[in-house]
Design an enzyme around this catalytic site. Structure first.
Site, mmCIF file in Angstrom:
data_model
loop_
_atom_site.group_PDB
_atom_site.id
_atom_site.type_symbol
_atom_site.label_atom_id
_atom_site.label_comp_id
_atom_site.label_asym_id
_atom_site.label_seq_id
_atom_site.Cartn_x
_atom_site.Cartn_y
_atom_site.Cartn_z
ATOM 1 N N GLY A 111 0.801 -1.266 0.007
ATOM 2 C CA GLY A 111 -0.062 0.178 -0.002
ATOM 3 C C GLY A 111 0.838 1.132 0.267
ATOM 4 O O GLY A 111 2.279 1.156 0.192
ATOM 5 N N PRO A 112 0.265 2.390 -0.373
ATOM 6 C CA PRO A 112 0.976 3.720 -0.415
ATOM 7 C C PRO A 112 1.614 4.015 0.801
ATOM 8 O O PRO A 112 1.339 3.452 2.070
ATOM 9 C CB PRO A 112 -0.176 4.722 -0.721
ATOM 10 C CG PRO A 112 -1.296 3.917 -0.809
ATOM 11 C CD PRO A 112 -1.151 2.540 -0.483
ATOM 12 N N PRO A 113 2.667 4.870 0.886
ATOM 13 C CA PRO A 113 3.449 5.162 2.286
ATOM 14 C C PRO A 113 2.422 5.890 3.160
ATOM 15 O O PRO A 113 1.320 6.569 2.870
ATOM 16 C CB PRO A 113 4.318 6.273 1.698
ATOM 17 C CG PRO A 113 4.218 6.257 0.260
ATOM 18 C CD PRO A 113 2.936 5.680 -0.034
ATOM 19 N N GLY A 114 2.651 5.454 4.520
ATOM 20 C CA GLY A 114 1.885 6.345 5.632
ATOM 21 C C GLY A 114 0.541 5.750 5.937
ATOM 22 O O GLY A 114 -0.111 6.447 6.528
ATOM 23 N N LYS A 117 1.346 0.583 7.559
ATOM 24 C CA LYS A 117 1.730 -0.945 7.251
ATOM 25 C C LYS A 117 2.787 -1.360 8.572
ATOM 26 O O LYS A 117 2.647 -2.467 9.107
ATOM 27 C CB LYS A 117 2.589 -1.089 6.000
ATOM 28 C CG LYS A 117 1.757 -0.704 4.860
ATOM 29 C CD LYS A 117 2.308 -0.890 3.592
ATOM 30 C CE LYS A 117 3.583 0.018 3.257
ATOM 31 N NZ LYS A 117 2.906 1.462 3.149
ATOM 32 N N HIS A 338 -5.694 35.536 -10.270
ATOM 33 C CA HIS A 338 -5.440 34.046 -10.426
ATOM 34 C C HIS A 338 -6.318 33.082 -9.543
ATOM 35 O O HIS A 338 -7.135 32.442 -10.193
ATOM 36 C CB HIS A 338 -3.826 33.782 -10.469
ATOM 37 C CG HIS A 338 -3.620 32.345 -10.542
ATOM 38 N ND1 HIS A 338 -3.092 32.205 -11.639
ATOM 39 C CD2 HIS A 338 -3.810 31.293 -10.240
ATOM 40 C CE1 HIS A 338 -2.791 30.752 -11.738
ATOM 41 N NE2 HIS A 338 -3.230 30.199 -10.867
ATOM 42 N N GLU A 339 -6.181 33.623 -8.203
ATOM 43 C CA GLU A 339 -6.766 32.516 -7.277
ATOM 44 C C GLU A 339 -8.304 32.923 -7.361
ATOM 45 O O GLU A 339 -9.150 31.923 -7.200
ATOM 46 C CB GLU A 339 -6.340 32.734 -5.897
ATOM 47 C CG GLU A 339 -4.839 32.534 -5.546
ATOM 48 C CD GLU A 339 -4.367 31.073 -5.900
ATOM 49 O OE1 GLU A 339 -5.219 30.127 -6.028
ATOM 50 O OE2 GLU A 339 -3.425 30.939 -6.630
ATOM 51 N N ASP A 413 -0.957 24.290 -12.630
ATOM 52 C CA ASP A 413 -2.291 23.967 -13.062
ATOM 53 C C ASP A 413 -2.490 23.476 -14.376
ATOM 54 O O ASP A 413 -3.309 22.341 -14.531
ATOM 55 C CB ASP A 413 -3.069 25.347 -13.125
ATOM 56 C CG ASP A 413 -3.019 26.061 -11.694
ATOM 57 O OD1 ASP A 413 -3.027 25.491 -10.642
ATOM 58 O OD2 ASP A 413 -3.185 27.361 -11.815
HETATM 59 P P1 ATP Z 1 5.807 3.914 4.804
HETATM 60 O O1 ATP Z 1 5.248 2.863 3.831
HETATM 61 O O2 ATP Z 1 6.202 4.945 4.446
HETATM 62 O O3 ATP Z 1 6.888 3.047 5.747
HETATM 63 P P2 ATP Z 1 3.432 2.898 6.690
HETATM 64 O O4 ATP Z 1 2.608 2.466 5.609
HETATM 65 O O5 ATP Z 1 4.556 1.760 7.331
HETATM 66 O O6 ATP Z 1 4.581 4.088 5.998
HETATM 67 P P3 ATP Z 1 3.191 3.711 9.184
HETATM 68 O O7 ATP Z 1 4.525 4.082 9.283
HETATM 69 O O8 ATP Z 1 2.835 2.541 10.126
HETATM 70 O O9 ATP Z 1 3.079 4.062 7.633
HETATM 71 O O10 ATP Z 1 2.227 5.015 9.459
HETATM 72 C C1 ATP Z 1 3.179 6.240 10.141
HETATM 73 C C2 ATP Z 1 2.535 7.114 11.036
HETATM 74 O O11 ATP Z 1 0.954 7.541 10.568
HETATM 75 C C3 ATP Z 1 1.930 6.040 12.263
HETATM 76 O O12 ATP Z 1 3.130 6.178 13.401
HETATM 77 C C4 ATP Z 1 0.704 6.577 12.887
HETATM 78 O O13 ATP Z 1 0.969 7.808 13.553
HETATM 79 C C5 ATP Z 1 0.180 7.212 11.524
HETATM 80 N N1 ATP Z 1 -1.020 6.152 11.283
HETATM 81 C C6 ATP Z 1 -0.762 5.695 9.739
HETATM 82 N N2 ATP Z 1 -1.835 5.148 9.464
HETATM 83 C C7 ATP Z 1 -2.582 4.889 10.460
HETATM 84 C C8 ATP Z 1 -3.795 4.390 10.736
HETATM 85 N N3 ATP Z 1 -4.392 3.509 10.016
HETATM 86 N N4 ATP Z 1 -4.338 4.685 12.238
HETATM 87 C C9 ATP Z 1 -3.632 5.352 13.041
HETATM 88 N N5 ATP Z 1 -2.625 6.044 12.733
HETATM 89 C C10 ATP Z 1 -1.926 5.839 11.542
#
Ligand code: ATP
Length: 496
Positions: A111-114, A117, A338-339, A413
């Site tokens: 899945g996407p970053p953050g 996972k 513009h805005e 844009d």
């Molecule tokens: P990456 O792919 O960049 O390593 P990741 O998918 O492993 O990212 P995490 O490191 O698990 O993402 O999430 C980063 C932070 O974002 C977590 O420490 C938490 O604070 C917040 N976060 C992300 N997803 C959730 C979620 N589903 N519920 C609560 N907090 C979340």
């Protein structure tokens, strides 16, 4: 037993050295080479060990199981369910053995970053009461052949050892960015280091059996599953794949609620509205919104986080920090038109859609127009896509109408509009009808330009008809620097 063998080997080596010395052999070079080999081995062992993090043992002897569980993860209901189901193979060890099911060795989170996972992997360790070891794919990549493979061996060795030490039956090894460690073999022609590292990982995974005292589960994470070597994905290795996507509205609300814990919220805060406005945000973005809002509250010496703090935080996370750029007066007037152009088209297409308009620089933008979030939308009709192009291009067209020429302020844009027009073409919604990905570049570029041009004519006509409004709104924006959606609509009505 292992130690005994090592000691016997050292003893024999020393005896041999003494014997050679007594026989009159020159043993200094042998001693030197031996010392160098030992030094190299010691350094590599230390480096490998320090590169992997065992989840913090807060106090000596405390649990090595992370303090994160599935209730700390907002949204992701399907992913959590699938993941837990897979983990039950580990929890129900006896039943699994009785039925002769082969052990689950690897789970891949994609899945996407953050999106959480890493959190999921930590929660897995709590759920299965396992020791948790974390490493990132990039930690295995080195210039020197064999080093990556050695680190893989070290990682597994350490996981077994830590589990034994903590008296646990299972260990979870989490490898983030596994695509760096396990790309398709043969692709890196410069040296075979990548292939050796991956081979070692496969060997270690294959070496996991049900009968071991400590069972290891490897949890990999990636956002580029397409890059992985198919050998990693075959049954018996990473044979469970769990998708962790960007959260939907309900998921976003849950994540906001999780990160609002311990933060005093003022009565005017409505997290559901923030969840609505944050389509496309990951969990990490949402955590950042809550954190930034708390920082704004602190900056203004407030005891509670207000709705205003959250809105500020939202704009900061979306568009970047406010910057102290000082455009000239001429530039500011241009930015204001513009805005205003963007915002007028947004209101024309969808009344009430503007959340705020500003001529304050943020991130890469010299000004911005923010729209209210709508319900999550995954499908668009052609008409809706054309409307989005109109909102994108309205800034540049407003500049042209007022100043007779456009500026470089519309670069992003145009990129955005071209991306949407491309979507129209490849969804078979353009005059070309259904097209394939091998559409000649020239035809594609012409079609995209044509789609955008037609929308620009439409925008131009609308703004020209509403020139008075455009002037009043831009003027007010210049004076106040930022207008809320409500203020913008009020002026728009008054200047009708
Ligand atoms: P990456 O792919 O960049 O390593 P990741 O998918 O492993 O990212 P995490 O490191 O698990 O993402 O999430 C980063 C932070 O974002 C977590 O420490 C938490 O604070 C917040 N976060 C992300 N997803 C959730 C979620 N589903 N519920 C609560 N907090 C979340």
């Amino acid at each position: 037993m292992k130690f005994a063998l090592k000691e016997i080997f050292i003893g024999i080596s020393l005896a041999l050295l003494v014997f050679l010395a007594l026989q009159g052999f020159e043993i200094t070079p042998i001693i030197l080479i031996g010392a160098l080999v030992l030094l190299f081995k010691f350094t590599m062992d230390n480096r490998s060990n320090s590169r992997f993090t065992l989840v913090e043992q807060k106090k000596a002897g405390a649990s090595v199981v992370p303090e994160v569980d599935f209730s700390d993860i907002g949204g992701q209901e399907i992913a959590k369910r699938e993941f837990r189901e897979a983990l039950d193979f580990i929890r129900l060890d006896k039943e699994v053995r009785n039925l002769g099911i082969r052990p689950l060795k690897g789970i891949l989170l994609v899945g996407p970053p953050g999106t959480g996972k890493t959190l999921m992997a930590k929660a897995a360790a709590s759920y299965t009461n396992s020791v948790f070891m974390a490493a990132a794919g990039s930690q295995f990549v080195e210039m020197y052949a064999g080093v990556g493979a050695q680190r893989v061996r070290q990682l597994f060795k350490k996981a077994y050892a830590e589990a034994e030490k903590a008296n646990k039956q299972t260990a979870i090894i989490f490898i983030d960015e596994i695509d760096v460690l396990g790309p398709k073999r043969g692709k890196n022609t410069s040296h075979m280091e990548y292939d050796q590292t991956l081979n070692e990982l496969l060997t270690q995974i294959d070496g996991i059996t049900v009968n071991q005292q400590v069972r290891v589960l490897v949890v990999g994470a990636t956002n580029r599953i397409d890059l992985l070597d198919p050998a990693l994905l075959r049954p018996g290795r990473f044979d469970r794949i769990v998708r962790v996507d960007l959260p939907d509205k309900q998921g976003r609300l849950q994540i906001l609620q999780i990160h609002a814990k311990g933060k005093p919220l003022a009565p005017d805060v409505d997290l559901a509205k923030i969840a609505q406005a944050t389509f496309g945000f990951s969990g990490a973005h949402l955590e950042s919104v809550m954190n930034e809002a708390a920082i704004f509250a602190l900056r203004h010496k407030r005891k509670q986080i207000t709705n205003h703090d959250l809105k500020e935080a939202l704009e900061k996370v979306m568009l970047g920090e406010r910057l102290n750029r000082n455009p000239t007066e001429q530039e500011r007037i241009r930015i204001a038109y513009h805005e205003t152009g963007h915002a007028m088209l947004s209101e024309r297409i969808n009344s009430g859609s503007v959340a705020s308009v500003s001529v304050i620089s943020r991130g890469n933008a010299l000004g911005y127009m923010r729209q209210h979030g709508k319900d999550d939308q995954y499908l668009y009709t052609k008409a809706q896509l054309l409307e989005r192009i109109q909102v994108c291009m309205a800034g540049a067209v407003a500049e042209e109408l007022v100043f007779g020429e456009r500026s470089t302020g519309a670069v992003s844009d145009i990129e955005q509009a071209a991306k949407i027009a491309r979507q129209i073409v490849f969804a078979g919604l353009s005059d070309l009808g259904v097209v394939t990905s091998d559409l000649p570049g020239g035809i594609l570029a012409r079609t995209i330009a044509q789609i955008i041009k037609e929308q620009e004519t439409e925008i131009y006509n609308y703004l020209a008809e509403n020139r008075g409004r455009l002037h009043s709104l831009a003027q007010k924006l210049m004076e106040q620097e930022t207008l809320s959606g409500e203020q913008f609509r009020q002026i728009m009505q008054q200047s009708a």
